[in-house]
Motif scaffolding. Sequence first.
Motif, PDB file in Angstrom:
ATOM      1  N   GLY A 136      34.973  45.700  35.996  1.00 11.84           N
ATOM      2  CA  GLY A 136      36.031  46.258  36.830  1.00 11.84           C
ATOM      3  C   GLY A 136      36.960  45.183  37.338  1.00 11.84           C
ATOM      4  N   ILE A 137      38.081  45.630  37.880  1.00 13.28           N
ATOM      5  CA  ILE A 137      39.051  44.711  38.472  1.00 13.28           C
ATOM      6  C   ILE A 137      39.612  45.353  39.735  1.00 13.28           C
ATOM      7  CG2 ILE A 137      40.817  45.612  36.899  1.00 13.28           C
ATOM      8  CD1 ILE A 137      42.247  42.902  37.143  1.00 13.28           C
ATOM      9  N   LYS A 138      39.677  44.559  40.785  1.00 13.38           N
ATOM     10  CA  LYS A 138      40.186  45.021  42.070  1.00 13.38           C
ATOM     11  C   LYS A 138      41.288  44.094  42.537  1.00 13.38           C
ATOM     12  CE  LYS A 138      36.969  47.732  44.844  1.00 13.38           C
ATOM     13  NZ  LYS A 138      36.094  47.738  46.036  1.00 13.38           N
ATOM     14  N   VAL A 139      42.247  44.690  43.242  1.00 14.91           N
ATOM     15  CA  VAL A 139      43.346  43.913  43.809  1.00 14.91           C
ATOM     16  C   VAL A 139      43.301  44.055  45.321  1.00 14.91           C
ATOM     17  CG1 VAL A 139      45.843  43.629  43.940  1.00 14.91           C
ATOM     18  CG2 VAL A 139      44.767  44.221  41.755  1.00 14.91           C
ATOM     19  N   TYR A 140      43.293  42.903  46.016  1.00 13.92           N
ATOM     20  CA  TYR A 140      43.280  42.871  47.479  1.00 13.92           C
ATOM     21  C   TYR A 140      44.634  42.382  47.980  1.00 13.92           C
ATOM     22  CZ  TYR A 140      38.195  43.115  47.002  1.00 13.92           C
ATOM     23  OH  TYR A 140      36.919  43.503  46.693  1.00 13.92           O
ATOM     24  N   PRO A 141      45.107  42.963  49.062  1.00 15.62           N
ATOM     25  CA  PRO A 141      46.402  42.508  49.601  1.00 15.62           C
ATOM     26  C   PRO A 141      46.287  41.113  50.177  1.00 15.62           C
ATOM     27  CG  PRO A 141      45.377  44.058  51.113  1.00 15.62           C
ATOM     28  CD  PRO A 141      44.520  44.040  49.885  1.00 15.62           C
ATOM     29  N   GLY A 142      47.336  40.327  49.990  1.00 14.86           N
ATOM     30  CA  GLY A 142      47.364  38.980  50.545  1.00 14.86           C
ATOM     31  C   GLY A 142      48.568  38.790  51.436  1.00 14.86           C
ATOM     32  N   GLU A 143      48.903  37.558  51.697  1.00 12.93           N
ATOM     33  CA  GLU A 143      50.075  37.241  52.494  1.00 12.93           C
ATOM     34  C   GLU A 143      50.920  36.239  51.716  1.00 12.93           C
ATOM     35  OE1 GLU A 143      47.091  34.378  52.846  1.00 12.93           O
ATOM     36  OE2 GLU A 143      46.950  36.442  53.495  1.00 12.93           O
ATOM     37  N   ASP A 144      52.126  35.976  52.211  1.00 11.30           N
ATOM     38  CA  ASP A 144      53.053  35.059  51.550  1.00 11.30           C
ATOM     39  C   ASP A 144      53.338  35.497  50.119  1.00 11.30           C
ATOM     40  OD1 ASP A 144      53.107  33.533  53.844  1.00 11.30           O
ATOM     41  OD2 ASP A 144      51.481  32.232  53.179  1.00 11.30           O
TER      42      ASP A 144
END
Length: 877
Positions: A211-219
């Motif tokens: 699986g692949i997950k995307v997490y929110p980041g900053e900048d």
Amino acid sequence: MDHKKVMMTLMASMLLISSSGGIAAAANTSTSSNKTSKNSETNNTTKKEQTSTVTKVVHTLANVPAVKVTARSTVKLTDVNLLSQDDGNTVTYTLTYKNNDSTPMMMLDYWSKVKTKGGTSFSPKLIAKDQEKKTVSPGSTVDLTYVMKVGREVKLSDLNFLIVKWDFSKPNYESTLGKFNVPASYSITTPVGKTKTVRLSDSAVKVKVSGIKVYPGEDKKQYVKVGVNLNNISYKLLDNPNIKWILRTPNGVNYPLTPDKDSTGISIQAQANKTLSLMASLPTALKIEKSELLLVEEQGEEKTALPVAALQLPKASQSNVDTAANQPNIISIDGQPVSTLLESARVRAEDDEYDLTMQIVIKNQGKKEVKVPKYGLEIRTEDGTSYPIETKALDDLKLKPGATKTIKLITTIQGDGDTSKIKLYAMTPITKEESKEGNTNASSFEFSYPVGIYAIPESVTSGDGLTTETVIKNSKGTFGVSVGSLQRLPWTDSDIIAAKVTIRNASAKTVQLPELEAMFTIDSARIDGDTKLIRAQGGKLLGPGMTTEAYLLTKIPSELNMSRLEVTLLEKVSEEETNDWITLSTSGLIQPLSYVGAGKTFTQGTAEKETELGVRRTYVYPGSSSDIVYTEFEMTNKSLRQSGLAKLVGYYKTADGQYYKATAKQADRVPGPGQKSVVTFWAKVPKSVTSTSDMRLIVGEGVADNKFVSGEGEATAYVNAMAFEVQPKTLQVLASLNDIDLYPYKFSGSNIRAYLTGGTSVQIEMIYSLTQEEAVDSGEYGHKLILSLTDGSGKVFDKELTPGTDLKTGINQTLNWSIDDTVFDKIRGGSYRVALYDVFEGQRIRLAEQGYSYDVSKLPKEEPELPEEGSRNNNTK
């Protein structure tokens, strides 16, 4: 290979190129002659068929025919991979030799060459770990992997992989046994959901993207997490292969992936599995749909990057770690669901910064014990400023299934205290892997991403309205909490702050209150001294709608002024750890004490436990330098069961604000239904206090050691205080000793006789009655009576009497008293006065005075005087 062999190889290559060109030319001529015989419809059909064939992607080389190396043994092209790099493409391909003969196959007799269809030659090399493979035993197979560099524009389908054997009968001593060509429809990328078998450290391993997950980041960044499962299908340990992982976007850009702290080392037993978590920080604008995961193995001293596998990545799931206020966030730890909830927050602002206190609840909702990672916790503002939060609660936190842990978090933030502009971030632990040489500055891994982003809940803080209920929800249940009263009470040279808190079970089921403690904050200053919490009831269970009361106490300097006061209930987790339960804030304005006027009573408590309170009377016992203010205080049990208040504490307060601690005497026994209990209060007041008529008596229930005081215990504070008006009575001196109120006694003793004896003694007899109210309990009776006899000459004689001992209770009791003094010698009559005094702590009040005449009935009779004998004779004459 010696120089002769090299020359022979070059000659063989030239012959092969020439031969291949002729074959190609003949094929082209044949194709050209046949073109004119086809009509346009046939051409269109052929083109459609060719297009259909090309677009049908093939992911296996199983259909590529094997090449015979002997009559029975074969070699197959079993794998091919390509890695695009700045300086060109790196190609690896694997040849699998199968020895079906009865004698060993010598690998020095065979080798491989690669040429493009246009005739360009490349020089593949065996990878380092395969260079020592010299033979293939009968009945077995051997894999040989070659690597070479090609141009960026070269496609795999452009290449011919040749199998060459020594043949000294040929002019160039070489013989080409056959070739492999990769179909144009072949894709080296393993489809989504499929498994790719590769060789790592000469072990067969099945690789699959989980699986692949995307997490929110900053900048303008996003955090990508790829899960990969490795299944060691070989029969030996796979121990830390030197591999790298790359995310390749559809436009060919490579981004290295970094294993998390649990994936940096790979040690997989034979026939065992391991799942890796690979991370990358990518630009938010980058589209990762149809991206690929590349597995690369580094070999040799030069650490040449060899492509091992390419796997198509599935559609990424957007991990919604942004959590709304008061909502749980589920985190997966070792495959187990763990709920996290930012339960409460409290803000205390001062100047340009504020203290933020929060509680986060972690619950293991899985079926196995988990070890919670040491997440990095921090507050981030809208402009990206980060404030780390220090806590040791995660140092070694393990949770069994169903177990819950509440953690208190405290930090100081610059700003105005607006929590809508900040969020709590829970970041994965940062791990640094030091180099094997021990260079602590070298690091192959330093990465962290958020597993939870929490909106700050509204501060669970009440306003200045003291009786306003605040409803809170936590892991224990739903509760309504309010401050019923807030009192500031005198105590020796300091003051007591006493807050009465009511806790209501606002849920529809029975709940159990946690172990609670108290904390006070005055004008942003936390009081760390003597703080107590006293529970009104002993039980912790509350049924639906039931309430209980608790008293929160602390002591402050009497001269301290307050502008703001916060009362916090703390949940006691252990002997060393507490968590905020709720904070109730006030403006610091203290409520005036409830006032009970003279002659009035006040009923306290509920219908099941009512007590009527009131001042009965107050006297002033005058002294030489100070006076004693004395009050009789009544408590009447109005309930249907034996009930009463705790040991009472009292202070006298003058009109100008002076306080005098009162000594209290109270019965130990709790009064039964309808019974009264008398408490006496007294204090010495200097003569300088000009008026006692406008005094107040402040009365409260004594507490000590977190409970109400009873029996002989000494109170260290008090609660539930009220102010009673006391108006000291000026007693009228009664003219008779009958019906004198000595509460709870009544005395009558007017029948007094003083018998003259004709000498220096007087015998006094008093017939009296002393009765006591049966329904009244009182403490130690500290009063004494003085019966004072004043002779006509003015001399005074006192007799001290104690009710209950010297004066027996009952009707028509007799008291005998003897006085011996020369003043009574030769007295034959006259009168005297008897006064009755109430004596308390050595100071007295005259209650009654009555005059009497001496009783002469016991005087000896006087005999008449006889004439002298000489006188009698003279009369006879």
